[in-house]
Design an enzyme around this catalytic site. Structure first.
Site, PDB file in Angstrom:
ATOM      1  N   CYS A 299      -9.404  -9.181  15.440  1.00  0.00           N
ATOM      2  CA  CYS A 299      -8.236  -8.928  14.544  1.00  0.00           C
ATOM      3  C   CYS A 299      -7.043  -9.574  15.048  1.00  0.00           C
ATOM      4  O   CYS A 299      -6.076 -10.025  14.326  1.00  0.00           O
ATOM      5  CB  CYS A 299      -8.158  -7.312  14.375  1.00  0.00           C
ATOM      6  SG  CYS A 299      -8.380  -6.477  16.047  1.00  0.00           S
ATOM      7  N   ASP A 423      -3.960  -5.972   6.869  1.00  0.00           N
ATOM      8  CA  ASP A 423      -5.126  -5.508   7.807  1.00  0.00           C
ATOM      9  C   ASP A 423      -6.115  -6.491   7.898  1.00  0.00           C
ATOM     10  O   ASP A 423      -6.925  -7.192   6.945  1.00  0.00           O
ATOM     11  CB  ASP A 423      -5.918  -4.154   7.199  1.00  0.00           C
ATOM     12  CG  ASP A 423      -6.663  -3.655   8.064  1.00  0.00           C
ATOM     13  OD1 ASP A 423      -7.171  -4.373   9.203  1.00  0.00           O
ATOM     14  OD2 ASP A 423      -6.963  -2.445   7.992  1.00  0.00           O
ATOM     15  N   HIS A 425      -8.855  -6.565   9.505  1.00  0.00           N
ATOM     16  CA  HIS A 425     -10.474  -6.039   9.521  1.00  0.00           C
ATOM     17  C   HIS A 425     -11.133  -6.093   8.478  1.00  0.00           C
ATOM     18  O   HIS A 425     -12.254  -5.701   8.457  1.00  0.00           O
ATOM     19  CB  HIS A 425     -10.393  -4.510  10.178  1.00  0.00           C
ATOM     20  CG  HIS A 425      -9.308  -4.316  11.146  1.00  0.00           C
ATOM     21  ND1 HIS A 425      -8.002  -4.140  11.245  1.00  0.00           N
ATOM     22  CD2 HIS A 425      -9.935  -4.382  12.640  1.00  0.00           C
ATOM     23  CE1 HIS A 425      -7.606  -4.003  12.656  1.00  0.00           C
ATOM     24  NE2 HIS A 425      -8.661  -4.073  13.393  1.00  0.00           N
TER      25      HIS A 425
END
Lengths: 466, 413
Positions: A299, A423, A425
């Site tokens: 990440c 994000d 992820h």
């Protein structure tokens, strides 16, 4: 013309004109005037009755230099330029309306693409052909000039005015090209002049600059300084590097990454709060892209890639976005990690992100430490300032996660704050709908952070350069 | 399922009127237009007698079939091709033989048809597309029974065998074929590297080829409408077989300077040249398209090919002439010379026109003579239209006269 931000249309005219000339002596004094004469001939060509604009994906042909004639009866000189849309077949069969979903915004001006053509029929004379032979030793120079003119207009602007404007733009571009060709010519070596469009702050709007092909941005510093002065642009950030070129709304990005998914979101409505957002363009980097399975450990790497993509697209660097391996190697090179780090699945944090940005991009970053997640809610001023002055994406790492902060909505009075989060992820494909609907790019409140974990933020600083 | 050839009755009359000396063969060309569904033959011309040969009979022991002067037949085919406007081409050959040679005729025809095709396409600046019909017709006529045997060969495939085809006579096949016209301004600047005349020819060829690609890729309007897609050329028109009015459809051509080989260059292409050639002037172009639901883009293709052919033909003719007059060592020298200009004449009976090229020192009498020799038809000189392309000298004289008038006005004012 009008200010571009209110503009509904961009008329873009592209075409190739072949520049040709014969030089007896490329290093002689005559050569400059021979070259200028050839450019003069090209300028005459674009103001002649023979030039024709064809509107792509439509049966419309316009003769701009014959008192405006078009191949379609209903389009006359009095027609508003918006009328042209009904003749254009769009590729997807649908209309270019904004998405019907809530929280989605308008996608910007409509681009009308046109092509420059020359009529070879309906000639002025009728004289049968002759063959003219010349037998002097000469240098024959041929070069395709990639003409590309763009005009921002509102819907009610007359089509005739647009076409006249485009002819003027062609003339001016040829003059600019002549200047560039003469300036960078060495004997019989000519560099192709290439036009780039830039969207500048008002009142300049959409402008076009011609740069010589093959000369890197680093060698064009003086040219940019002149232009910054001319257009009264700040001298500490790039506006006119090739990477800053205007991206036309109808053009797809060839690399397939999504650009600025956040623009499709509506910011939260907080009373008395102001919006502070990342400036410019970044690409969304996330898990599983580029055939790299970094699910669970990559990440921070992806957030770093997003930041690198920002520096590349704003024109600060010409290097490509680094891969996981390149990021790891950079850390080994600066002595931060052992060689066996390369190829591993080890996490990195803000400090490593700062180190890599420095090593690979020459970019310095500030680190902000927050001892508890709950404290982030008090960092509104710092973040607002950052987005106002630097405008770069912020990498935040803490707990076991890394994210990218793209902006805040913050009220100085009430202290209320929301964070725009990208994000890394996300493991799916480049599907804008999913990414915005499911909040992979979305506005979060202070409760988003792990209230007890400590966080480090890496705030990249813009180099002061043009 | 073979091809169908719809043939003008006048062609049939011509063929039955052919005289063959006993025991000998007569060869000739068939010209017209092919379309995917059917083919049309509007002209038949026997191979002209070669002046060098005095005898009509083959020498002892040689079959008249083997004695056919293949080179002469192919040369005739090439000359006739140059005389056909766009849309029309040499579609095949006919061969008249005495009955005893009939069974060997097929081989003879096959040899000839491949030789003709090979020679005609040499030097052509455009390639056949996938849609072009590559079948050519061979017609065998028995001199005694007058029986016709019609077959086709696919000239794309040297190993192909003859396929049967239909040969049907009809009147006025081409009487209502629309005629596309345009006048095209040409201004080509061609650099010449090297100094021999071979170099000159090659450079000219390369230069013309580049220009031809531009024309092929050009945007085309026919009668004011886009000619891109599969739409019909003339839509919404009732087909009246009684009308013999031929529609004239103006074509307009729009080019761009896009050259794929210059592509993504970052610097100019510079060549050291020993000189340059410039072809400059206006050519008048014509093409015919059949009226069996023709598609707009086929019509566009026909007129474009005519544009390319007419420029290419006259340059070829000029350079051939130059070679004969100046000799091959001379190479390049300076000056402006007129290229042969195009004139039109009515084709025997079918109502279409054919063309020819007149050198500056020639007259319509020369054209009439060539039409007689190559197309086997008598054309009154007054029917030869020389008005479509102005004489270069006339233009120059007019300019001088104008200048003289202007000067004298200035002097006397």
């Amino acid at each position: 013309m009008v200010y571009s931000e209110e503009c509904d249309f961009i008329f873009r005219l592209k075409g190739i004109l072949e520049f040709a000339c014969q030089l007896d002596n490329p290093n002689g004094v005559q050569s400059q005037s021979t070259i200028s004469k050839s450019f003069q001939d090209l300028r005459s060509k674009v103001t002649s009755k023979n030039i024709v604009f064809t509107v792509c994906n439509s049966p419309v042909l316009i003769w701009p230099n014959t008192g405006f004639q078009s191949s379609v009866e209903s389009l006359t000189e009095a027609s508003a330029c918006g009328d042209i849309l009904q003749w254009i077949e769009s590729d997807d069969g649908g209309s270019k309306k904004s998405s019907k979903k809530k929280d989605k915004k308008k996608s910007g001006p409509t681009v009308v693409n046109m092509k420059l053509l020359f009529e070879v029929t309906e000639p002025a004379g009728n004289t049968a052909p002759s063959l003219i032979r010349v037998s002097t030793q000469q240098h024959c120079v041929k070069m395709p000039l990639p003409l590309d003119c763009a005009l921002s207009v509102t819907t009610d602007e007359r089509l005739e005015t647009v076409c006249t404007g485009l002819v003027e733009a062609l003339n001016k571009q040829l003059a600019d090209m002549e200047e560039v060709v003469l300036q960078y010519r060495k004997g019989s070596s000519f560099l192709v002049p290439q036009p780039f469009h830039f969207q500048l702050p008002e009142p300049a709007g959409l402008i076009t600059v011609v740069y010589p092909a093959g000369v890197p941005d680093s060698q064009l510093q003086a040219v940019r300084e002149d232009l910054h002065r001319k257009f009264e642009l700040p001298c500490d950030r790039p506006y006119l590097r090739r990477a800053n070129a205007f991206h036309f709304p109808d053009a797809a990005y060839k690399d397939g990454y999504l650009r600025n998914p956040h623009i499709h979101l509506n910011p939260p409505n907080i009373e008395d709060a102001k919006l502070y957002l990342v400036q410019g363009v970044y690409s969304y980097h996330h898990y599983m892209q580029d055939h790299v399975d970094d699910n669970g450990w990559g990440c921070a790497y992806r957030s770093l890639q997003t930041i690198c993509s920002w520096f590349q697209q704003q024109g600060y660097v010409e290097t490509a976005v680094p891969t996981h391996t390149q990021i790891q190697q950079a850390l080994v090179d600066v002595g931060d990690k052992e060689p066996r780090f390369v190829g591993s699945r080890q996490w990195i944090g803000s400090i490593e992100v700062q180190a890599v940005l420095n090593q690979l991009l020459g970019v310095t970053s500030k680190i902000m430490f927050v001892s508890q997640g709950s404290e982030l809610a008090t960092k509104g001023r710092e973040l607002a300032n950052h987005f106002q002055t630097e405008g770069t994406p912020v990498m935040i790492g803490g707990g076991v996660l890394a994210h990218t902060i793209l902006g805040v909505v913050w009220s100085e009075n009430t202290g209320q704050i929301r964070f725009l989060i990208l994000d890394p992820h996300y493991t799916g494909g480049e599907d804008l709908q999913t990414i915005t609907d499911k909040g992979w790019c979305g506005w979060k409140g202070p409760e988003f952070w792990d209230q007890n974990a400590y966080y480090n933020l890496c705030l990249p600083q813009r180099p002061k350069t043009i | 399922m073979g091809r169908s050839y719809f043939v003008d009755e006048a062609v049939g009359e011509y063929l039955s009127g052919l005289q063959a000396a006993p025991g000998s063969c007569v060869t000739g060309l068939l010209a017209g237009q092919s379309s995917p569904q059917r083919d049309f033959v509007v002209l038949a011309v026997q191979t002209p007698h070669r002046e060098s040969e005095g005898q009509l009979k083959a020498p002892k022991g040689v079959s008249p079939l083997d004695d056919i002067d293949v080179e002469w037949v192919t040369e005739h085919a090439k000359q006739v091709s140059r005389m056909l406007p766009g849309g029309l081409c040499v579609l095949g050959l006919f061969l008249v033989t005495p009955p005893e040679l009939s069974k060997d005729a097929q081989n003879g025809l096959k040899r000839l048809i491949f030789a003709v095709e090979k020679y005609i396409i040499k030097g052509r600046l455009w390639e056949l597309s996938e849609e072009d019909v590559t079948d050519r017709v061979t017609l065998h006529i028995c001199s005694k029974t007058k029986k016709l045997l019609c077959k086709t060969f696919d000239v794309k495939d040297p190993k192909s065998s003859a396929k049967p085809a239909d040969w049907k006579y009809q009147t006025g096949i081409s009487s209502s074929w629309p005629m596309l016209t345009c006048s095209v301004e040409v201004d080509l600047q061609i650099p010449v590297t090297g100094s021999s005349s071979d170099n000159t020819d090659k450079c000219m060829k390369d230069g013309l080829r580049r220009w031809a690609k531009q024309i092929e890729a050009a945007y085309c309007l026919i009668n004011g409408r886009q000619a891109l897609d599969d739409s019909e050329l003339i839509s919404g028109q009732k087909k009246n077989p009684k009308t013999t009015n031929r529609q004239t459809l103006p074509a307009r051509i729009f080019v761009s300077d896009e050259q794929s080989e210059l592509g993504e260059r970052s610097s100019a292409l510079v060549q050291v040249c020993s000189g340059s050639m410039r072809v400059r002037g206006v050519v008048h172009c014509r093409a015919y398209i059949h009226n069996n639901k023709p598609k707009a883009r086929h019509a566009a293709q026909a007129i474009k090919r005519d544009i390319i052919n007419t420029v290419c033909s006259r340059v070829e003719m000029f350079l051939e002439d130059l070679c004969i007059n100046e000799g091959s060592q001379k190479g390049l020298c300076s000056g402006q010379q007129a290229l042969p200009r195009r004139v039109f004449a009515p084709m025997p009976i079918s109502g279409l026109s054919v063309c020819d090229y007149m050198f500056p020192d020639e007259s319509t009498a020369d054209v009439a003579e060539r039409l007689k020799e190559m197309l086997d038809c008598e054309t009154p000189e007054e029917d030869i239209d020389t008005s479509l392309e102005n004489n270069q000298c006339v233009a120059l004289a007019a300019a001088i006269a104008l200048l003289a008038t202007a000067t004298s006005l200035l002097y006397f004012s």
